[in-house]
Design a protein around this motif. Structure first.
Motif, PDB file in Angstrom:
ATOM      1  N   ILE A   3       0.863  -1.181   0.000  1.00 15.45           N
ATOM      2  CA  ILE A   3       0.000   0.000   0.000  1.00 15.45           C
ATOM      3  C   ILE A   3       0.898   1.230   0.000  1.00 15.45           C
ATOM      4  N   ASP A   4       0.795   2.018  -1.039  1.00 18.45           N
ATOM      5  CA  ASP A   4       1.562   3.254  -1.203  1.00 18.45           C
ATOM      6  C   ASP A   4       0.740   4.403  -0.625  1.00 18.45           C
ATOM      7  N   VAL A   5       1.232   5.014   0.466  1.00 21.62           N
ATOM      8  CA  VAL A   5       0.436   6.037   1.151  1.00 21.62           C
ATOM      9  C   VAL A   5       0.748   7.463   0.712  1.00 21.62           C
ATOM     10  N   ASP A  29       1.334  -1.318 -11.502  1.00 20.69           N
ATOM     11  CA  ASP A  29       1.470  -2.646 -12.086  1.00 20.69           C
ATOM     12  C   ASP A  29       2.941  -3.038 -12.231  1.00 20.69           C
ATOM     13  N   ARG A  30       3.768  -2.090 -12.657  1.00 18.57           N
ATOM     14  CA  ARG A  30       5.183  -2.374 -12.888  1.00 18.57           C
ATOM     15  C   ARG A  30       5.884  -2.792 -11.608  1.00 18.57           C
ATOM     16  N   TYR A  31       5.515  -2.163 -10.485  1.00 24.35           N
ATOM     17  CA  TYR A  31       6.247  -2.384  -9.237  1.00 24.35           C
ATOM     18  C   TYR A  31       5.464  -3.189  -8.195  1.00 24.35           C
ATOM     19  N   GLY A  32       4.327  -3.738  -8.576  1.00 22.12           N
ATOM     20  CA  GLY A  32       3.589  -4.603  -7.668  1.00 22.12           C
ATOM     21  C   GLY A  32       2.896  -3.885  -6.541  1.00 22.12           C
ATOM     22  N   ILE A  33       2.476  -2.637  -6.773  1.00 22.60           N
ATOM     23  CA  ILE A  33       1.760  -1.858  -5.762  1.00 22.60           C
ATOM     24  C   ILE A  33       0.270  -2.158  -5.900  1.00 22.60           C
ATOM     25  N   ASP A  34      -0.344  -2.641  -4.835  1.00 21.06           N
ATOM     26  CA  ASP A  34      -1.742  -3.057  -4.901  1.00 21.06           C
ATOM     27  C   ASP A  34      -2.713  -1.895  -4.761  1.00 21.06           C
ATOM     28  N   LEU A  35      -2.477  -1.036  -3.787  1.00 25.39           N
ATOM     29  CA  LEU A  35      -3.337   0.123  -3.533  1.00 25.39           C
ATOM     30  C   LEU A  35      -2.467   1.363  -3.397  1.00 25.39           C
ATOM     31  N   GLN A  36      -3.044   2.495  -3.789  1.00 28.05           N
ATOM     32  CA  GLN A  36      -2.300   3.751  -3.718  1.00 28.05           C
ATOM     33  C   GLN A  36      -3.236   4.850  -3.232  1.00 28.05           C
ATOM     34  N   ILE A  37      -2.750   5.645  -2.282  1.00 27.20           N
ATOM     35  CA  ILE A  37      -3.534   6.765  -1.765  1.00 27.20           C
ATOM     36  C   ILE A  37      -2.989   8.038  -2.387  1.00 27.20           C
ATOM     37  N   VAL A  38      -3.843   8.739  -3.145  1.00 30.27           N
ATOM     38  CA  VAL A  38      -3.382   9.826  -4.001  1.00 30.27           C
ATOM     39  C   VAL A  38      -4.084  11.138  -3.669  1.00 30.27           C
ATOM     40  N   SER A  39      -3.401  12.227  -3.978  1.00 32.00           N
ATOM     41  CA  SER A  39      -4.007  13.554  -3.915  1.00 32.00           C
ATOM     42  C   SER A  39      -3.938  14.178  -5.297  1.00 32.00           C
ATOM     43  N   ALA A  40      -4.846  15.083  -5.575  1.00 32.73           N
ATOM     44  CA  ALA A  40      -4.875  15.756  -6.876  1.00 32.73           C
ATOM     45  C   ALA A  40      -3.836  16.868  -6.893  1.00 32.73           C
ATOM     46  N   ALA A  60     -13.877   7.254  -8.280  1.00 34.73           N
ATOM     47  CA  ALA A  60     -15.074   6.490  -8.620  1.00 34.73           C
ATOM     48  C   ALA A  60     -14.807   5.490  -9.746  1.00 34.73           C
ATOM     49  N   ALA A  61     -13.803   5.797 -10.561  1.00 32.90           N
ATOM     50  CA  ALA A  61     -13.518   4.962 -11.725  1.00 32.90           C
ATOM     51  C   ALA A  61     -12.362   3.986 -11.515  1.00 32.90           C
ATOM     52  N   HIS A  62     -11.603   4.158 -10.435  1.00 35.30           N
ATOM     53  CA  HIS A  62     -10.402   3.347 -10.237  1.00 35.30           C
ATOM     54  C   HIS A  62     -10.373   2.774  -8.818  1.00 35.30           C
ATOM     55  N   PRO A  63     -10.845   1.563  -8.632  1.00 38.22           N
ATOM     56  CA  PRO A  63     -10.951   0.981  -7.286  1.00 38.22           C
ATOM     57  C   PRO A  63      -9.615   0.765  -6.581  1.00 38.22           C
ATOM     58  N   ARG A  64      -8.508   0.709  -7.317  1.00 45.26           N
ATOM     59  CA  ARG A  64      -7.206   0.512  -6.673  1.00 45.26           C
ATOM     60  C   ARG A  64      -6.637   1.815  -6.109  1.00 45.26           C
ATOM     61  N   LEU A  65      -7.315   2.919  -6.384  1.00 42.19           N
ATOM     62  CA  LEU A  65      -6.885   4.209  -5.849  1.00 42.19           C
ATOM     63  C   LEU A  65      -7.824   4.650  -4.736  1.00 42.19           C
ATOM     64  N   LEU A  66      -7.255   5.181  -3.675  1.00 34.34           N
ATOM     65  CA  LEU A  66      -7.983   5.844  -2.605  1.00 34.34           C
ATOM     66  C   LEU A  66      -7.460   7.274  -2.537  1.00 34.34           C
ATOM     67  N   GLY A  67      -8.232   8.159  -1.898  1.00 31.89           N
ATOM     68  CA  GLY A  67      -7.880   9.566  -2.005  1.00 31.89           C
ATOM     69  C   GLY A  67      -7.541  10.270  -0.712  1.00 31.89           C
ATOM     70  N   TYR A  68      -6.682  11.289  -0.844  1.00 29.41           N
ATOM     71  CA  TYR A  68      -6.515  12.312   0.174  1.00 29.41           C
ATOM     72  C   TYR A  68      -7.335  13.522  -0.249  1.00 29.41           C
ATOM     73  N   LEU A  69      -8.150  14.017   0.633  1.00 27.20           N
ATOM     74  CA  LEU A  69      -8.852  15.269   0.389  1.00 27.20           C
ATOM     75  C   LEU A  69      -7.894  16.398   0.753  1.00 27.20           C
ATOM     76  N   VAL A  70      -7.544  17.206  -0.218  1.00 26.87           N
ATOM     77  CA  VAL A  70      -6.599  18.298   0.017  1.00 26.87           C
ATOM     78  C   VAL A  70      -7.333  19.478   0.638  1.00 26.87           C
ATOM     79  N   GLY A 201       5.740   5.009   1.167  1.00 27.43           N
ATOM     80  CA  GLY A 201       5.198   5.914   0.151  1.00 27.43           C
ATOM     81  C   GLY A 201       6.218   6.117  -0.941  1.00 27.43           C
ATOM     82  N   THR A 202       5.752   6.541  -2.107  1.00 25.56           N
ATOM     83  CA  THR A 202       6.652   6.653  -3.262  1.00 25.56           C
ATOM     84  C   THR A 202       6.798   8.064  -3.825  1.00 25.56           C
TER      85      THR A 202
END
Length: 248
Positions: A3-5, A29-40, A60-70, A201-202
């Motif tokens: 999980i990449d935070v 996919d390249r590095y085997g990261i299952d879930l990623q928490i992202v900000s815009a 809403a379109a990408h279940p492997r991504l979770l979000g940070y609300l900025v 985190g990456t």
């Protein structure tokens, strides 16, 4: 599992391949990261409202991504409204606060008030740390018992100070991604900070995940350390259900 935070989505001014969300997925996919928490990126650098709105559509379109609300500490009223607008979706699992772009010190009154909003919402906060101000987060955490903070970049050049801070409170987590990293930095932290407070985190897609993964490899982590750093601690902190058992 990984999980990449700490990741970003959207255009940035770095000379890397950024912008399309497909780039995030490709690197995962390249590095085997299952879930990623992202900000815009837009929300961080320019407009939190439009950036968060775009991020909600992406999630809403990408279940492997979770979000940070900025949230921008310069606009606390709007930040509170952003939490009301988006938290109920369940797709935003944390709050992201930067310090450079709002041009506010880490422990300024406005930043502290923004952290308080996150505490009231019950969301962990990823905050950009890049100097000795990271030590001031200990006092902030003492005043807000519900608050949990992730020191993004582990203080940057002030990483020893960040380690000191994390040893003083069990609600300060360290995430060490960095474009340039000192040798032995992560092992130094692992040997001093309680393992449950260490995260992976990456800074993708601003930085290739290979750097963060190289830091882990260089630290010569045990299987037990790897499991906790790479996913178990994040799953617990963010309330992420996984297909892997969460029993200690």
């Amino acid at each position: 599992m990984i999980i990449d935070v700490h990741a970003h989505a959207g255009p940035w001014f770095f000379s890397t391949e950024v912008g399309a969300v497909e780039t995030n997925i490709e690197l995962m996919d390249r590095y085997g990261i299952d879930l990623q928490i992202v900000s815009a990126s837009e929300a961080v650098t320019y407009d939190m409202v439009s950036g968060n709105r775009w991020m909600a559509e992406v999630l809403a379109a990408h279940p492997r991504l979770l979000g940070y609300l900025v949230i921008n500490p310069n606009e606390l009223g709007e930040a509170a409204r952003e939490l009301e607008r988006h938290q109920a979706t369940g797709r935003f699992v944390g709050v992201k606060i930067h310090t450079t772009y709002p041009d506010l010190p880490l422990t300024s009154t406005a930043t502290t008030e923004a952290l308080k909003l996150a505490a009231q919402a019950g969301l962990p906060v990823l905050i950009h740390t890049w100097d000795d101000g990271v030590l001031g987060l200990v006092d902030v955490l003492e005043r807000h018992e519900e608050l949990r903070i992730i020191a993004g970049h582990m203080g940057g050049p002030a990483w020893r100070t960040a380690v000191d801070a994390a040893c003083r409170t069990d609600r300060l987590y360290l995430e060490p991604c960095c474009s340039i990293t000192d040798r032995g930095r992560f092992r130094y932290a692992l040997d001093r900070v309680p393992l449950g407070q260490m995260l992976f985190g990456t800074d993708s897609t601003l930085v290739d995940p290979a750097i963060a993964l190289g830091v882990i490899a260089d630290a010569d982590v045990t299987e037990h350390e790897y499991e906790h750093v790479m996913w178990r601690n994040a799953a617990g902190l963010f309330g992420i259900e996984t297909t892997v058992g969460l029993a200690a």
